[in-house]
Write a protein that holds these residues in place. Structure first.
Motif, mmCIF file in Angstrom:
data_model
loop_
_atom_site.group_PDB
_atom_site.id
_atom_site.type_symbol
_atom_site.label_atom_id
_atom_site.label_comp_id
_atom_site.label_asym_id
_atom_site.label_seq_id
_atom_site.Cartn_x
_atom_site.Cartn_y
_atom_site.Cartn_z
ATOM 1 N N LEU A 222 0.830 -1.202 0.000
ATOM 2 C CA LEU A 222 0.000 0.000 0.000
ATOM 3 C C LEU A 222 0.869 1.259 0.000
ATOM 4 O O LEU A 222 0.541 2.248 -0.661
ATOM 5 C CB LEU A 222 -0.945 -0.007 1.200
ATOM 6 C CG LEU A 222 -2.073 -1.053 1.129
ATOM 7 C CD1 LEU A 222 -2.837 -1.103 2.442
ATOM 8 C CD2 LEU A 222 -3.031 -0.744 -0.027
ATOM 9 N N ASP A 223 1.966 1.233 0.715
ATOM 10 C CA ASP A 223 2.888 2.374 0.713
ATOM 11 C C ASP A 223 3.459 2.593 -0.687
ATOM 12 O O ASP A 223 3.605 3.730 -1.151
ATOM 13 C CB ASP A 223 4.026 2.146 1.713
ATOM 14 C CG ASP A 223 3.585 2.344 3.156
ATOM 15 O OD1 ASP A 223 2.499 2.932 3.363
ATOM 16 O OD2 ASP A 223 4.301 1.898 4.071
ATOM 17 N N GLY A 230 1.350 5.887 -8.399
ATOM 18 C CA GLY A 230 0.619 4.708 -7.960
ATOM 19 C C GLY A 230 -0.866 4.751 -8.258
ATOM 20 O O GLY A 230 -1.317 5.316 -9.266
ATOM 21 N N VAL A 231 -1.630 4.197 -7.344
ATOM 22 C CA VAL A 231 -3.042 3.922 -7.589
ATOM 23 C C VAL A 231 -3.882 5.177 -7.822
ATOM 24 O O VAL A 231 -4.908 5.125 -8.512
ATOM 25 C CB VAL A 231 -3.593 3.087 -6.405
ATOM 26 C CG1 VAL A 231 -3.712 3.924 -5.150
ATOM 27 C CG2 VAL A 231 -4.916 2.453 -6.749
ATOM 28 N N TRP A 232 -3.434 6.328 -7.298
ATOM 29 C CA TRP A 232 -4.243 7.538 -7.436
ATOM 30 C C TRP A 232 -4.219 8.113 -8.839
ATOM 31 O O TRP A 232 -4.994 9.021 -9.160
ATOM 32 C CB TRP A 232 -3.785 8.582 -6.414
ATOM 33 C CG TRP A 232 -3.823 8.074 -5.015
ATOM 34 C CD1 TRP A 232 -2.775 7.819 -4.196
ATOM 35 C CD2 TRP A 232 -4.998 7.703 -4.267
ATOM 36 N NE1 TRP A 232 -3.199 7.317 -2.985
ATOM 37 C CE2 TRP A 232 -4.558 7.227 -2.994
ATOM 38 C CE3 TRP A 232 -6.359 7.715 -4.531
ATOM 39 C CZ2 TRP A 232 -5.436 6.780 -2.019
ATOM 40 C CZ3 TRP A 232 -7.243 7.271 -3.554
ATOM 41 C CH2 TRP A 232 -6.788 6.810 -2.318
ATOM 42 N N ARG A 233 -3.356 7.600 -9.696
ATOM 43 C CA ARG A 233 -3.341 8.067 -11.087
ATOM 44 C C ARG A 233 -4.526 7.520 -11.886
ATOM 45 O O ARG A 233 -4.825 8.012 -12.972
ATOM 46 C CB ARG A 233 -2.032 7.640 -11.773
ATOM 47 C CG ARG A 233 -0.775 8.255 -11.202
ATOM 48 C CD ARG A 233 -0.727 9.766 -11.426
ATOM 49 N NE ARG A 233 -0.902 10.138 -12.821
ATOM 50 C CZ ARG A 233 0.064 10.114 -13.733
ATOM 51 N NH1 ARG A 233 1.295 9.752 -13.388
ATOM 52 N NH2 ARG A 233 -0.173 10.469 -14.976
ATOM 53 N N CYS A 234 -5.163 6.486 -11.387
ATOM 54 C CA CYS A 234 -6.299 5.878 -12.095
ATOM 55 C C CYS A 234 -7.432 6.882 -12.239
ATOM 56 O O CYS A 234 -7.811 7.546 -11.274
ATOM 57 C CB CYS A 234 -6.787 4.647 -11.335
ATOM 58 S SG CYS A 234 -8.324 3.947 -11.987
ATOM 59 N N ARG A 235 -7.995 6.978 -13.440
ATOM 60 C CA ARG A 235 -9.101 7.899 -13.720
ATOM 61 C C ARG A 235 -10.430 7.163 -13.952
ATOM 62 O O ARG A 235 -11.404 7.755 -14.401
ATOM 63 C CB ARG A 235 -8.766 8.772 -14.942
ATOM 64 C CG ARG A 235 -7.582 9.711 -14.699
ATOM 65 C CD ARG A 235 -7.899 10.738 -13.616
ATOM 66 N NE ARG A 235 -6.789 11.634 -13.348
ATOM 67 C CZ ARG A 235 -5.906 11.463 -12.360
ATOM 68 N NH1 ARG A 235 -6.012 10.419 -11.545
ATOM 69 N NH2 ARG A 235 -4.932 12.318 -12.182
ATOM 70 N N THR A 236 -10.458 5.880 -13.652
ATOM 71 C CA THR A 236 -11.697 5.092 -13.679
ATOM 72 C C THR A 236 -12.393 5.170 -15.035
ATOM 73 O O THR A 236 -13.595 5.422 -15.122
ATOM 74 C CB THR A 236 -12.650 5.552 -12.552
ATOM 75 O OG1 THR A 236 -11.905 5.844 -11.372
ATOM 76 C CG2 THR A 236 -13.652 4.456 -12.214
ATOM 77 N N ALA A 260 -8.583 0.554 0.596
ATOM 78 C CA ALA A 260 -7.695 0.017 1.619
ATOM 79 C C ALA A 260 -6.695 1.076 2.081
ATOM 80 O O ALA A 260 -6.349 1.150 3.262
ATOM 81 C CB ALA A 260 -6.958 -1.206 1.081
ATOM 82 N N LEU A 261 -6.241 1.894 1.156
ATOM 83 C CA LEU A 261 -5.348 2.998 1.524
ATOM 84 C C LEU A 261 -6.051 4.034 2.394
ATOM 85 O O LEU A 261 -5.484 4.532 3.380
ATOM 86 C CB LEU A 261 -4.796 3.667 0.265
ATOM 87 C CG LEU A 261 -3.488 3.106 -0.298
ATOM 88 C CD1 LEU A 261 -3.232 3.660 -1.684
ATOM 89 C CD2 LEU A 261 -2.338 3.424 0.636
ATOM 90 N N LEU A 262 -7.278 4.343 2.028
ATOM 91 C CA LEU A 262 -8.036 5.345 2.790
ATOM 92 C C LEU A 262 -8.326 4.876 4.214
ATOM 93 O O LEU A 262 -8.288 5.670 5.157
ATOM 94 C CB LEU A 262 -9.334 5.678 2.070
ATOM 95 C CG LEU A 262 -9.200 6.480 0.766
ATOM 96 C CD1 LEU A 262 -10.546 6.573 0.067
ATOM 97 C CD2 LEU A 262 -8.669 7.881 1.057
ATOM 98 N N PHE A 263 -8.618 3.601 4.347
ATOM 99 C CA PHE A 263 -8.999 3.083 5.669
ATOM 100 C C PHE A 263 -7.890 2.257 6.311
ATOM 101 O O PHE A 263 -8.094 1.604 7.346
ATOM 102 C CB PHE A 263 -10.275 2.250 5.549
ATOM 103 C CG PHE A 263 -11.467 3.066 5.162
ATOM 104 C CD1 PHE A 263 -12.130 3.848 6.097
ATOM 105 C CD2 PHE A 263 -11.903 3.112 3.842
ATOM 106 C CE1 PHE A 263 -13.214 4.621 5.744
ATOM 107 C CE2 PHE A 263 -12.979 3.887 3.470
ATOM 108 C CZ PHE A 263 -13.649 4.645 4.424
#
Length: 266
Positions: A222-223, A230-236, A260-263
Motif C-alpha cells: 500500500l505504501d 501509484g493507484v491515485w493516477r487511475c481515472r476510472t 484500503a489505503l483510505l482506511f
C-alpha cells in the motif's frame, strides 16, 4: 508469462515468402489483414501492409497470422506461445481493441456474406515497439516486480500449512486470474501519457496479495501504491476492465486498493 517469438529473421526489404500455401479449405472466405509493420533497422516510421488470407469461421486470428508468417511474408514478427489464452503472449490491438489473437474467433469478425472483411492489427500501445507487433515488455514487468508480487510473512515458519477458509480465498479469487498479457495496462490512457504509472496489471497483482489473509506485507504494498505514480493516477475509465481477456474486474480491484489505503487496511 512465456514470450516465445514467431520471428527469428530481422531482415527487411522484399517480403520473404515461405513454402507453397496449402489448398484453400472448402467454405473459406478471403480476409484482408492490415498489419502495422516496423523494423527500426530500416524504417523511420511504422507503415501498413495488407495480406489476403483464406479463413474459416472456426479459425482464430492467430491462425491467420501464422498463415502470413509461414506462406506470405516470413519477416513478420509477433509473439505467441500456448495459443490457448493462458500465456498472454499474443496481446495486440485488433480493430483498435486490445485482445489476444488466439482468443479472437473469425466467426465473430467476418463481415456479412458478400462484403469484404478487413481486420487491422497493430502492437499494443505505451510500450516501445521492437519490430512489427513485438513490443519491449521490460517496463511492464518492472512495474509488476516493484509491487512485490509474492507472499510476505514474518516470524518463524509455521510447522503446518497456513490454513485459509474458502471465504478468505474467495476474497482475492478474481485477481489471481491475471496472465500478465498487458492488455489492461496498455489500454490505459494514463499509461500512454506517462509510462512511469504503475498501471492496472501491477495494481491487480498487488491486490491479489493485499487481500490474501495469509500475507503480512499489505502495508508495504500500500505504501508503494500510495506513490505519485501509484493507484491515485487511475481515472476510472474502465478501459482496463473492458480489455482484460480473463474477465477480471480490474477497475473494481483498483478501487478496492484505494479504499484500503483510505482506511489503512482491508
Amino acid at each position: 508469462m512465456s514470450t516465445a517469438v514467431s520471428d527469428n529473421d530481422t531482415s527487411s526489404g522484399p517480403q520473404q515468402a515461405g513454402p507453397k500455401p496449402p489448398p484453400v479449405p472448402e467454405g473459406s472466405r478471403t480476409v484482408t489483414l492490415k498489419i502495422q509493420r516496423f523494423n527500426p533497422e530500416f524504417d523511420e516510421e511504422p507503415r501498413w501492409e495488407s495480406y489476403d488470407v483464406p479463413a474459416l469461421s472456426t479459425d482464430r486470428l492467430l491462425n491467420l497470422l501464422h498463415y502470413v508468417k509461414w506462406y506470405l511474408d516470413g519477416t513478420l514478427a509477433f509473439r505467441r506461445s500456448c495459443a490457448h489464452g493462458v500465456c498472454g503472449s499474443d496481446a495486440m490491438q485488433i480493430n483498435g481493441v486490445n485482445r489476444l489473437a488466439c482468443k479472437v474467433l473469425m466467426k465473430d469478425m467476418l463481415a456479412p456474406q458478400g462484403k469484404p472483411t478487413v481486420i487491422t492489427i497493430a502492437p499494443i500501445k505505451g510500450l516501445p515497439v521492437q519490430k512489427d507487433l513485438y513490443v519491449d515488455m521490460e517496463p511492464f514487468f518492472e512495474a509488476f516486480k516493484a509491487i512485490k508480487p509474492y507472499l510476505i510473512t514474518y516470524g518463524n515458519e509455521p510447522s503446518k500449512e497456513r490454513i485459509q477458509s474458502p471465504a478468505d480465498r474467495e476474497r482475492f479469487d478474481d485477481t489471481t486470474k491475471c496472465i500478465l498479457c498487458a492488455c489492461c495496462t496498455t489500454s490505459c490512457p494514463v499509461y500512454w501519457a506517462d509510462g512511469s504509472y504503475f498501471g492496472p496489471a501491477a495494481i491487480v497483482n498487488a491486490h491479489r496479495f493485499i487481500f490474501d489473509s495469509r500475507d503480512q506485507g499489505a502495508e508495504e504494498r500500500l505504501d508503494i501504491l500510495n506513490d505519485a505514480e501509484g493507484v491515485w493516477r487511475c481515472r476510472t475509465t474502465f478501459n482496463c476492465t473492458d480489455a482484460c481477456p480473463r474477465g477480471i474486474q480490474v477497475t473494481k480491484a483498483i478501487q478496492e486498493v484505494k479504499r484500503a489505503l483510505l482506511f489503512k487496511r482491508v
